[in-house]
Design a protein around this motif. Structure first.
Motif, PDB file in Angstrom:
ATOM      1  N   VAL A  58       1.783  -5.987   5.877  1.00 30.96           N
ATOM      2  CA  VAL A  58       1.268  -4.831   5.155  1.00 30.96           C
ATOM      3  C   VAL A  58       2.439  -3.902   4.877  1.00 30.96           C
ATOM      4  O   VAL A  58       2.966  -3.264   5.780  1.00 30.96           O
ATOM      5  N   GLU A  59       2.879  -3.878   3.639  1.00 28.22           N
ATOM      6  CA  GLU A  59       3.959  -2.959   3.268  1.00 28.22           C
ATOM      7  C   GLU A  59       3.354  -1.623   2.887  1.00 28.22           C
ATOM      8  O   GLU A  59       2.360  -1.568   2.169  1.00 28.22           O
ATOM      9  N   ILE A  60       3.940  -0.562   3.420  1.00 26.95           N
ATOM     10  CA  ILE A  60       3.540   0.780   3.019  1.00 26.95           C
ATOM     11  C   ILE A  60       4.738   1.393   2.293  1.00 26.95           C
ATOM     12  O   ILE A  60       5.760   1.702   2.929  1.00 26.95           O
ATOM     13  N   VAL A  61       4.618   1.555   0.983  1.00 29.35           N
ATOM     14  CA  VAL A  61       5.688   2.239   0.250  1.00 29.35           C
ATOM     15  C   VAL A  61       5.625   3.699   0.662  1.00 29.35           C
ATOM     16  O   VAL A  61       4.571   4.332   0.571  1.00 29.35           O
TER      17      VAL A  61
ATOM     18  N   PRO B 248       5.245  -2.698  -7.047  1.00 26.68           N
ATOM     19  CA  PRO B 248       3.866  -2.437  -7.471  1.00 26.68           C
ATOM     20  C   PRO B 248       2.860  -2.641  -6.336  1.00 26.68           C
ATOM     21  O   PRO B 248       2.982  -3.583  -5.558  1.00 26.68           O
ATOM     22  N   LYS B 249       1.891  -1.727  -6.276  1.00 28.66           N
ATOM     23  CA  LYS B 249       0.916  -1.764  -5.184  1.00 28.66           C
ATOM     24  C   LYS B 249      -0.163  -2.818  -5.417  1.00 28.66           C
ATOM     25  O   LYS B 249      -0.382  -3.255  -6.529  1.00 28.66           O
ATOM     26  N   GLY B 250      -0.816  -3.202  -4.351  1.00 24.11           N
ATOM     27  CA  GLY B 250      -1.918  -4.153  -4.454  1.00 24.11           C
ATOM     28  C   GLY B 250      -1.713  -5.369  -3.572  1.00 24.11           C
ATOM     29  O   GLY B 250      -0.661  -5.521  -2.939  1.00 24.11           O
ATOM     30  N   ASP B 251      -2.734  -6.214  -3.507  1.00 23.14           N
ATOM     31  CA  ASP B 251      -2.637  -7.434  -2.695  1.00 23.14           C
ATOM     32  C   ASP B 251      -1.793  -8.479  -3.417  1.00 23.14           C
ATOM     33  O   ASP B 251      -2.023  -8.775  -4.589  1.00 23.14           O
TER      34      ASP B 251
ATOM     35  N   GLN C  43       0.837  -1.194   0.000  1.00 21.40           N
ATOM     36  CA  GLN C  43       0.000   0.000   0.000  1.00 21.40           C
ATOM     37  C   GLN C  43       0.874   1.248   0.000  1.00 21.40           C
ATOM     38  O   GLN C  43       2.096   1.157   0.027  1.00 21.40           O
ATOM     39  N   SER C  44       0.219   2.414   0.021  1.00 24.27           N
ATOM     40  CA  SER C  44       0.957   3.676   0.190  1.00 24.27           C
ATOM     41  C   SER C  44      -0.001   4.684   0.827  1.00 24.27           C
ATOM     42  O   SER C  44      -1.190   4.388   0.965  1.00 24.27           O
ATOM     43  N   VAL C  45       0.534   5.846   1.214  1.00 25.07           N
ATOM     44  CA  VAL C  45      -0.322   6.818   1.907  1.00 25.07           C
ATOM     45  C   VAL C  45      -0.127   8.238   1.380  1.00 25.07           C
ATOM     46  O   VAL C  45      -0.194   9.213   2.114  1.00 25.07           O
TER      47      VAL C  45
END
Lengths: 360, 182, 258
Positions: free
Chosen positions: C218-221, C248-251, C187-189
């Protein structure tokens, strides 16, 4: 009172079985000779089906000690065991536990070093155990069992001391005591502490913050030196109290002795045999056995040394405890050392020879 | 009474369990015992030995320089422990594979061909008990009854059917042990 | 001025507030840093799950070392990399507690790789929140295990060179391969939409751990504007252009409904 069950077992098995019986909550460990029977016995006995005690084979000693950190920081009675090279790996975690004041128990069934060394018995981790072992100004309470019975008895004692002082405690054993079998009476079963009991006895534990208190934080970090010094002074004051109240030792045939052997753990057992043999040859010898290696029985050794012809320190190492004995005796009596290295256990007649040499 | 005993042979020969049965029997009779193995890396066919002390009093060192009794089950063990038997002590050896028999005349030497006897009884697993039978014949460290009790205590229940055979092996050992001329 | 301010924040006007668990201690994080947002999301999810009295967090070594100062739950501070082992110890003995670790890339993907992989592989019912900003922030911008090829840091000032420094590690992809994990996501924020998505991910992971379904990662880029030497706005741009293509983001794995 129920009939006491007398059994024959190895020191390593006694540690495991005593732990289950005195209500220990968790064990985390990694196999290494000569202590693997601790985790093997627990795996065989499946205490998670009876007392609910958790047993985890970790991926390393580094992980084991940190699992103990987590569990004990959350108020549970948790321990790990290993042998010398594995204990070296745990030093990071032990130092963090000392800093964060986390009350865990570590068993070291020592083998010869340095490095990978040998799998045979040794006492060469004395310095590491009694000087803290990791980084920083701290001490670990160190108990040295000399029999399988003491292996069993010191488990509960260790946890009591650990929680009394919120400090790590080490049981410093070796391959002799770990591997030998002798008669042992195990402690009676005692239930594990309930959540309410833990809450009451460990108000500092991180088990979920209730609204009536501030968050509990287990940490050894503080970036402000002024605050860190205050924390260190608090630790030093605690260590002073421990030195004042927790010294344990034993003496044997010292009353008429010209020579006193100072030895701990398995070396004390060898020394007893040597003392019998020496007395048969007309050398009057006795034994002083420190049971706590930290706090060290400094004053008691100073007193026992008075008026003797000599003190012989027998250790299965190159001369480590002898330094503490010399500091204690402070020149009042000659102090000698006898030890064998690399996993060789001295035979009783070698100790008698060493006593003879002191006489000449 | 205190008997300091070393049992030595090949790994896998049952040296450690022989010592364990002996120690357990002592415990059953209310004696103090220690059992101290010379442990090494797990290896079949390596050498193994165990020191067993059975005593009426508290035992000091589990590790010794000399022994009252040495039970040696191969040549390297005989070479190593013959010199460590106390004068007046006992040495028991199995003749199987022994090229250089014991030579000391200040100790009592017994030979027990337990390997052969076990083969004759068509059960390699009772070798240990034959040897122990020999030991008890020449030095009753513990009683046969104590040993039977120890077997019941230490063997899992599913093996209890084998205990009579083990006790028979103990008797046989007592019969075949023979004192060697000085 | 103050009276006017208080007048605005009246119950009928209130549309947003920080979680109760988040206290008034000023954060030490740099402007533009992702940590503060992720802390807030964790606080919100714990409150929504009503787990305030049953949560134990494990903070790492790195910029988030002081995470325990900002969220009023019980915390343990782990040695560098050891958080998953510490969390294992807590969760095994308090199975009804919500136990999570909060770790950066150096902590989780470098010095603590063994603890990370094995805790996930055992399927410990814990959640690892992994802040990946491709740099060692707290110690002054050194190369991280996740630093991109060509990216400049204090210890690869000419850019990360695979021959000299090896390749950036995709620990999250590794985690997805392990039998013990039930939910692995990236994920990212940096935007409202991504923050909402990250919060849903954290909630799903926390719930899976309490349902005993196994480990979640849960990885947060994230950005590190100080370490990257960019303004917060530019750091977000750099992250989108450089980090997202490689991470790349996503599950990556979701077995939570099984």
């Amino acid at each position: 009172m129920a009939e006491q069950e007398v059994t024959l077992m190895k020191g390593n098995e006694a540690i495991a079985r005593a732990a289950v019986r005195c209500g220990v909550d968790g064990y985390f460990g990694y196999p290494i000779t000569p202590q693997s029977e601790v985790i093997e016995t627990l795996a065989l006995d499946k205490p998670w089906e009876t007392t609910g005690m958790v047993v985890v084979q970790a991926e390393s000693e580094v992980a084991s000690i940190n699992m103990v950190y987590g569990a004990a920081g959350a108020g549970k009675r948790a321990f790990t065991s290993s042998s010398s090279p594995g204990i070296a790996l745990m030093q990071e975690g032990i130092s963090y536990m000392a800093g964060a004041e986390i009350p865990g128990v570590v068993v070291n069934v020592q083998r010869g070093g340095p490095g990978l060394g040998t799998i045979q018995p040794s006492q060469s981790d004395y310095f590491q155990a009694t000087r803290g072992g990791g980084n920083g100004d701290y001490n670990v309470i160190v108990l040295a069992p000399a029999s399988v019975q003491e292996m069993a008895d010191f488990v509960d004692l260790s946890f009591n001391l650990a929680f009394k002082y919120r400090n790590p405690v080490m049981i410093l054993s070796d391959g002799v005591i770990g591997q030998m079998m002798e008669r042992v009476v195990l402690p009676p079963y005692r239930p594990r502490r309930t959540e309410e009991e833990i809450r009451r006895e460990c108000p500092w534990a991180t088990m979920g913050r209730t609204k009536d208190r501030r968050p509990n934080i287990m940490t050894s970090l503080e970036l402000k030196s002024e605050v860190m010094e205050v924390h260190n002074l608090h630790l030093q004051e605690k260590y002073r109290k421990i030195r004042e109240t927790e010294v344990r030792y034993d003496t044997w045939q010292c009353d008429d002795a010209d020579y006193v052997i100072v030895a701990f753990g398995s070396a004390a057992r060898l020394a007893q045999k040597a003392i019998d043999m020496a007395r048969d040859c007309g050398i009057k010898a006795g034994l002083f056995r420190p049971i706590t290696l930290w706090p060290f029985p400094t004053e008691q050794i100073a007193a026992v040394a008075q008026g003797r012809k000599g003190i012989l320190v027998v250790e299965i190492n190159a001369g480590q405890m002898v330094e503490d004995v010399r500091l204690a005796v402070n020149g009042s009596t000659p102090v000698g050392h006898f030890g064998r290295l690399g996993g060789i256990v001295p035979e009783p007649d070698e100790i008698v020879d060493a006593l003879r040499k002191m006489e000449n | 009474m205190e008997k300091e005993i070393i049992i030595s042979g090949f790994g896998g020969q049952g040296v450690l369990s022989m010592g364990k049965i002996l120690a357990y029997s002592g415990l059953m009779e209310g004696k103090e015992v220690t059992w101290m193995p010379a442990y090494g890396p797990e290896q079949r066919g390596g050498t193994a030995n165990v020191t067993v002390i059975v005593s009426d009093e508290r035992i000091s060192s589990p590790i010794l320089s000399t022994y009252d009794i040495a039970i040696v089950l191969n040549q390297p063990s005989l070479d190593k422990f013959e010199p460590k038997v106390k004068p007046g002590g006992i040495l028991i050896y199995d003749g199987y594979g022994i090229i250089n028999p014991p030579t000391r005349s200040d100790i009592t030497v017994y030979r027990i061909d337990a390997m052969d006897k076990a083969a004759e009884m068509k059960n390699g697993k009772i070798f240990n008990m034959i040897v122990l039978g020999g030991l008890l014949e020449v030095c009753p460290v513990v009683s046969h009854a104590g040993m039977e009790k120890a077997l019941y205590k230490t063997l899992p229940e599913r093996h209890h059917g084998l205990i009579p055979l083990n006790m028979q092996a103990l008797e046989e050992g007592g019969k075949i042990i023979s004192r060697m001329a000085r | 001025m103050n009276a006017e301010f208080n007048g605005i924040i009246s119950p009928e006007n209130l549309v947003y507030k920080k979680p109760e668990l988040m206290n008034e201690v000023p954060m030490h994080y740099c402007p533009g840093c992702s940590h503060g947002v992720v802390h807030k999301l964790i606080g919100e999810v714990i409150e929504e799950m009503e787990m305030e009295e049953k949560t134990v967090g494990v903070s790492p070594v790195g910029c988030a070392v002081f995470a325990y100062r900002y969220l009023d739950i019980d915390w343990q501070e782990a040695a560098h990399g050891r958080a998953p082992a510490v969390a294992t110890g807590i969760k095994r003995l308090w199975p009804d507690r919500l136990v999570f670790t909060y770790q950066g890339d150096g902590d989780l993907a470098c010095i603590g790789t063994a603890e990370t992989i094995h805790a996930l592989n055992r399927g410990e019912n814990i959640v690892i929140i992994f802040i990946n900003n491709a740099i060692y922030g707290m110690t002054g911008g050194q190369m991280a295990p996740t630093t991109l090829l060509g990216q400049k840091t204090a210890t690869c000032p000419y850019g990360r060179d695979a021959e000299l420094h090896g390749y950036p590690i995709k620990i999250t992809e590794i985690a997805a391969q392990l039998e013990g994990t039930c939910y692995v996501t990236r994920q990212s924020v940096e935007s409202v939409a991504s923050i909402r998505s990250a919060k849903r991910a954290i909630r799903k992971a926390f719930e899976a751990s309490m349902a005993g379904k196994g480990s979640s990662l849960v990885e947060i880029v994230s950005t590190c504007s100080s370490g990257w030497k960019l303004s917060p706005v530019k750091a977000n741009e750099w992250m989108k252009n450089n980090m997202f293509p490689f991470y790349p983001k996503g599950d990556l794995k979701d077995k939570t409904s099984e």
